[in-house]
Design an enzyme around this catalytic site. Sequence first.
Site, PDB file in Angstrom:
ATOM      1  N   ASN A  64       0.857  -1.197   0.000  1.00  0.00           N
ATOM      2  CA  ASN A  64       0.000   0.000   0.000  1.00  0.00           C
ATOM      3  C   ASN A  64       0.892   1.245   0.000  1.00  0.00           C
ATOM      4  O   ASN A  64       2.108   1.133  -0.055  1.00  0.00           O
ATOM      5  CB  ASN A  64      -0.947  -0.027   1.202  1.00  0.00           C
ATOM      6  CG  ASN A  64      -0.167  -0.093   2.497  1.00  0.00           C
ATOM      7  OD1 ASN A  64       0.561   0.831   2.848  1.00  0.00           O
ATOM      8  ND2 ASN A  64      -0.281  -1.213   3.209  1.00  0.00           N
TER       9      ASN A  64
ATOM     10  N   LYS B 221       8.483 -16.987 -11.253  1.00  0.00           N
ATOM     11  CA  LYS B 221       7.741 -15.820 -11.748  1.00  0.00           C
ATOM     12  C   LYS B 221       6.463 -16.265 -12.487  1.00  0.00           C
ATOM     13  O   LYS B 221       6.537 -17.146 -13.360  1.00  0.00           O
ATOM     14  CB  LYS B 221       8.655 -15.025 -12.688  1.00  0.00           C
ATOM     15  CG  LYS B 221       8.041 -13.738 -13.163  1.00  0.00           C
ATOM     16  CD  LYS B 221       9.008 -12.963 -14.032  1.00  0.00           C
ATOM     17  CE  LYS B 221       8.318 -11.767 -14.634  1.00  0.00           C
ATOM     18  NZ  LYS B 221       9.153 -11.087 -15.612  1.00  0.00           N
TER      19      LYS B 221
ATOM     20  N   ASP C  23      -4.005 -10.256  12.811  1.00  0.00           N
ATOM     21  CA  ASP C  23      -4.290  -8.852  13.141  1.00  0.00           C
ATOM     22  C   ASP C  23      -3.492  -8.508  14.401  1.00  0.00           C
ATOM     23  O   ASP C  23      -3.817  -8.967  15.506  1.00  0.00           O
ATOM     24  CB  ASP C  23      -5.799  -8.662  13.358  1.00  0.00           C
ATOM     25  CG  ASP C  23      -6.162  -7.195  13.482  1.00  0.00           C
ATOM     26  OD1 ASP C  23      -5.445  -6.455  14.188  1.00  0.00           O
ATOM     27  OD2 ASP C  23      -7.151  -6.774  12.852  1.00  0.00           O
TER      28      ASP C  23
HETATM   29  O1  PMT Z   1       2.972   6.125   6.577  1.00  0.00           O
HETATM   30  P1  PMT Z   1       2.359   7.431   6.110  1.00  0.00           P
HETATM   31  O2  PMT Z   1       2.516   7.652   4.638  1.00  0.00           O
HETATM   32  O3  PMT Z   1       2.826   8.605   6.931  1.00  0.00           O
HETATM   33  O4  PMT Z   1       0.787   7.334   6.368  1.00  0.00           O
HETATM   34  C1  PMT Z   1       0.310   7.165   7.667  1.00  0.00           C
HETATM   35  C2  PMT Z   1      -0.899   6.222   7.702  1.00  0.00           C
HETATM   36  C3  PMT Z   1      -2.016   6.788   6.868  1.00  0.00           C
HETATM   37  C4  PMT Z   1      -0.511   4.840   7.178  1.00  0.00           C
HETATM   38  C5  PMT Z   1      -1.318   6.083   9.224  1.00  0.00           C
HETATM   39  O5  PMT Z   1      -1.648   7.371   9.683  1.00  0.00           O
HETATM   40  C6  PMT Z   1      -2.501   5.137   9.396  1.00  0.00           C
HETATM   41  O6  PMT Z   1      -3.645   5.530   9.340  1.00  0.00           O
HETATM   42  N1  PMT Z   1      -2.218   3.815   9.638  1.00  0.00           N
HETATM   43  C7  PMT Z   1      -3.215   2.756   9.750  1.00  0.00           C
HETATM   44  C8  PMT Z   1      -3.765   2.490   8.384  1.00  0.00           C
HETATM   45  C9  PMT Z   1      -4.698   1.322   8.275  1.00  0.00           C
HETATM   46  O7  PMT Z   1      -4.595   0.690   7.291  1.00  0.00           O
HETATM   47  O8  PMT Z   1      -5.494   1.070   9.275  1.00  0.00           O
HETATM   48  P2  PMT Z   1      -6.523  -0.212   9.331  1.00  0.00           P
HETATM   49  O9  PMT Z   1      -7.867   0.380   9.400  1.00  0.00           O
HETATM   50  O10 PMT Z   1      -6.259  -1.218   8.299  1.00  0.00           O
HETATM   51  O11 PMT Z   1      -6.114  -0.882  10.702  1.00  0.00           O
HETATM   52  C10 PMT Z   1      -6.577  -0.418  11.977  1.00  0.00           C
HETATM   53  C11 PMT Z   1      -5.489  -0.625  12.996  1.00  0.00           C
HETATM   54  O12 PMT Z   1      -5.160  -2.009  13.103  1.00  0.00           O
HETATM   55  C12 PMT Z   1      -4.188   0.063  12.675  1.00  0.00           C
HETATM   56  O13 PMT Z   1      -3.639   0.515  13.891  1.00  0.00           O
HETATM   57  C13 PMT Z   1      -3.316  -1.023  12.063  1.00  0.00           C
HETATM   58  O14 PMT Z   1      -1.921  -0.806  12.298  1.00  0.00           O
HETATM   59  C14 PMT Z   1      -3.807  -2.246  12.829  1.00  0.00           C
HETATM   60  N2  PMT Z   1      -3.707  -3.496  12.078  1.00  0.00           N
HETATM   61  C15 PMT Z   1      -4.436  -3.721  10.950  1.00  0.00           C
HETATM   62  C16 PMT Z   1      -4.365  -4.926  10.308  1.00  0.00           C
HETATM   63  C17 PMT Z   1      -3.525  -5.927  10.815  1.00  0.00           C
HETATM   64  N3  PMT Z   1      -3.425  -7.096  10.216  1.00  0.00           N
HETATM   65  N4  PMT Z   1      -2.809  -5.696  11.916  1.00  0.00           N
HETATM   66  C18 PMT Z   1      -2.885  -4.496  12.551  1.00  0.00           C
HETATM   67  O15 PMT Z   1      -2.222  -4.277  13.575  1.00  0.00           O
END
Ligand code: PMT
Length: 404
Positions: free
Chosen positions: A209, A296, A315
């Site tokens: 991403n 590949k 997660d």
């Molecule tokens: O890195 P930058 O370019 O500065 O951008 C920052 C950011 C936009 C990436 C950051 O501010 C941000 O929002 N990060 C979380 C993005 C996200 O994809 O969140 P989510 O909704 O998928 O996940 C929610 C939470 O669970 C997050 O804290 C994530 O780290 C955590 N998570 C999610 C999936 C997973 N398998 N494990 C996790 O720990």
Amino acid sequence: MLEGKHILVGISGGIAAYKIPELIRRLRQAGAEVKVTTTKNALQFVTELTLQTLSGNKVYHDVFAAINDHSTEHISLPDWSDAMIVAPATANVLDKMAHGIADDALTTTFAAMRKPVVIAPAMNDKMYASEAVQESLTQLSKRHNITVMDCAEGYLACGTTGKGRMQEIDCIAEALCYALTNHDMTNKHVLLTAGPTREAIDPVRYLTNHSSGKMGYSLARECWRRGAMVTLVSGPVSIPLPIPVLFGEKTRFTRMTVESAQQMYEAAMQALDEAHVIILCAAVADYRMTEVSTTKIKKTSDSPLLTLTLTENPDIAAAIGEAKRPKQQLIGFALETDHAEEHAIQKLKAKKLDWIVLNSLQDPGAGFGVDTNKVCLLSRKGTKKDIPLMSKENVAQAIISAIL
Ligand code: PMT
């Protein structure tokens, strides 16, 4: 953090003085105003004109010339400044500063300085290891307003290799930020995740991403500046991380670099036990390839469609939410495109977070890649705090202040 700050740079006569014009330029680029004081010998290594041109101010190096001017710069400069950097600090100047000797422009100014001071020593390795210098460094590092940097190991101007190099300019600037910060996280251990993850498809391609790691790295730096022990589990990003080594201090910053969500999960779980605060800023891939192709994947003419079969990743946030002890604080992030607050609150509850930091791709200047962010903090207890659009460095400061 350096915007509008008044920084006094003191240069003594070592070869590393040739790097200080670059430091002055960086400080000014960061928005600081800079004035310079030097010993006479420093001007053998760097010219007054260079320092004057880059700082935009007259250079103070002659106590008696100042008296002719009817001014007392060794008093007015400390009054004007928010902080001072002495770099390079030679053995001679270090020993004078440690013993209160004030016999030139730099040392008289230092003697009157009560604001934060960063000292970056540089000299031959045998001189650095000498009892006199080590005692001076120890004494100086005990003073409440002084941050003493250690010397780095490496090639020295005298042709040998050893411990005596001045730390890099970026590390000196970071030590200045540390010196200007209130150390309210001393004795706290912070575990952070940052950046994207990469899920291999085959030996050539991967799923990922747009996360650059900027938000997570800003938070990690902010925690370090506040005195915390920091463990940063980072996905693949290219962000420089100049963390200075301070004299007499074990390194407080550990970076573990990983690629996949599974690796990030393992690294985070390994560091979880000792953490007081856990901040999960990484954009973790929710799915990985069920089977990574060992060769590949070739384009075929049979069909224009290619189907990849994916399996859910662990997660990290939910696992920590389950495993955490009552005193551990867990902060997650949510990057949303629609129904932002509703989705963030769902994640806050489902992952048993204490806080969730919501950023939305609907807000210009917020989210992935950019240097700025606009966030809303939502707590388990129902608190809501909006942080307006500003640099990720300032957003990081505001987030940490809010959750402490
Ligand atoms: O890195 P930058 O370019 O500065 O951008 C920052 C950011 C936009 C990436 C950051 O501010 C941000 O929002 N990060 C979380 C993005 C996200 O994809 O969140 P989510 O909704 O998928 O996940 C929610 C939470 O669970 C997050 O804290 C994530 O780290 C955590 N998570 C999610 C999936 C997973 N398998 N494990 C996790 O720990």
